[in-house]
Motif scaffolding. Sequence first.
Motif, short mmCIF file in Angstrom:
data_model
loop_
_atom_site.label_atom_id
_atom_site.label_comp_id
_atom_site.label_asym_id
_atom_site.label_seq_id
_atom_site.Cartn_x
_atom_site.Cartn_y
_atom_site.Cartn_z
N SER A 190 0.85 -1.19 0.00
CA SER A 190 0.00 0.00 0.00
C SER A 190 0.89 1.24 0.00
N ILE A 191 0.33 2.31 -0.52
CA ILE A 191 1.01 3.61 -0.49
C ILE A 191 -0.02 4.62 -0.01
N THR A 192 0.36 5.38 1.01
CA THR A 192 -0.55 6.34 1.63
C THR A 192 0.10 7.71 1.64
N LEU A 193 -0.63 8.71 1.16
CA LEU A 193 -0.11 10.08 1.16
C LEU A 193 -0.13 10.67 2.56
N GLY A 194 0.78 11.59 2.80
CA GLY A 194 0.85 12.30 4.07
C GLY A 194 -0.32 13.26 4.23
N ALA A 195 -0.32 13.98 5.33
CA ALA A 195 -1.44 14.85 5.69
C ALA A 195 -1.63 16.02 4.73
N THR A 196 -0.54 16.55 4.18
CA THR A 196 -0.66 17.71 3.28
C THR A 196 0.06 17.40 1.96
N PRO A 197 -0.58 16.69 1.06
CA PRO A 197 0.10 16.26 -0.15
C PRO A 197 0.25 17.33 -1.24
N THR A 198 -0.50 18.40 -1.17
CA THR A 198 -0.45 19.42 -2.23
C THR A 198 0.90 20.13 -2.25
N VAL A 199 1.43 20.31 -3.45
CA VAL A 199 2.71 21.00 -3.65
C VAL A 199 2.41 22.33 -4.32
N ASP A 200 2.81 23.43 -3.68
CA ASP A 200 2.56 24.77 -4.21
C ASP A 200 3.86 25.50 -4.49
N PHE A 201 4.10 25.82 -5.74
CA PHE A 201 5.18 26.72 -6.12
C PHE A 201 4.55 28.10 -6.27
N VAL A 202 5.11 29.09 -5.58
CA VAL A 202 4.55 30.44 -5.63
C VAL A 202 5.61 31.38 -6.20
N TYR A 203 5.24 32.07 -7.27
CA TYR A 203 6.10 33.07 -7.90
C TYR A 203 5.42 34.41 -7.74
N ASP A 204 5.82 35.16 -6.68
CA ASP A 204 5.19 36.42 -6.33
C ASP A 204 5.90 37.65 -6.89
N ASP A 205 7.22 37.54 -7.04
CA ASP A 205 7.96 38.74 -7.46
C ASP A 205 9.11 38.34 -8.38
N ALA A 206 9.82 39.34 -8.86
CA ALA A 206 10.90 39.12 -9.83
C ALA A 206 11.99 38.20 -9.28
N ALA A 207 12.29 38.30 -8.00
CA ALA A 207 13.34 37.47 -7.40
C ALA A 207 12.99 35.99 -7.49
#
Length: 172
Positions: free
Chosen positions: A42-59
């Motif tokens: 079996s394979i079970t995902l952890g509590a927070t599986p979502t991956v968010d890349f955030v690009y807010d500014d030029a840096a």
Amino acid sequence: MRKNLLIVFIAIAAICFGHHTKAQTATSAPVTVNINLTDAISITLGATPTVDFVYDDAADYAASKTVTKASHFTVVSNRAYDITVAATAAFAPAGGPALSIVTVNVDPTTANGGTLVANVPLSTTAAALVNGATASTGAVYNVDYTIPDAAPLLDLPAAAYSTTVTYTATQL
């Protein structure tokens, strides 16, 4: 009557004293004990599986970005196994970046005896991530998602681009 009682009493006494107690001899009987095993994984995902890349500014566009997911998933298997990773579809909405912009790496400290494949680019074709991991009652994997170069994100309209990633554990 006394005579009859005396005869009965003597008969009972003879029976009681004439009966000898004998030691019991040891006996044994075999018992079958079965352990019936079935292959299980079996394979079970952890509590927070979502991956968010955030690009807010030029840096954010000027350097690579890594999102680390501690305890991202857990594998239970009674035999050695391999783990693959695949995206179910291209990034949506249409016109988003190529899937291969994101690479996946398992933290070497959580390889569970397996051989890691480094920098696996996302694709709709399953790609090896861990080969030959050992049987375990709960191997926890830490996973890094990396966008090493943000150049492919330039000229894309501002939007949230997403896809679904599937991990598959297969027994050997």
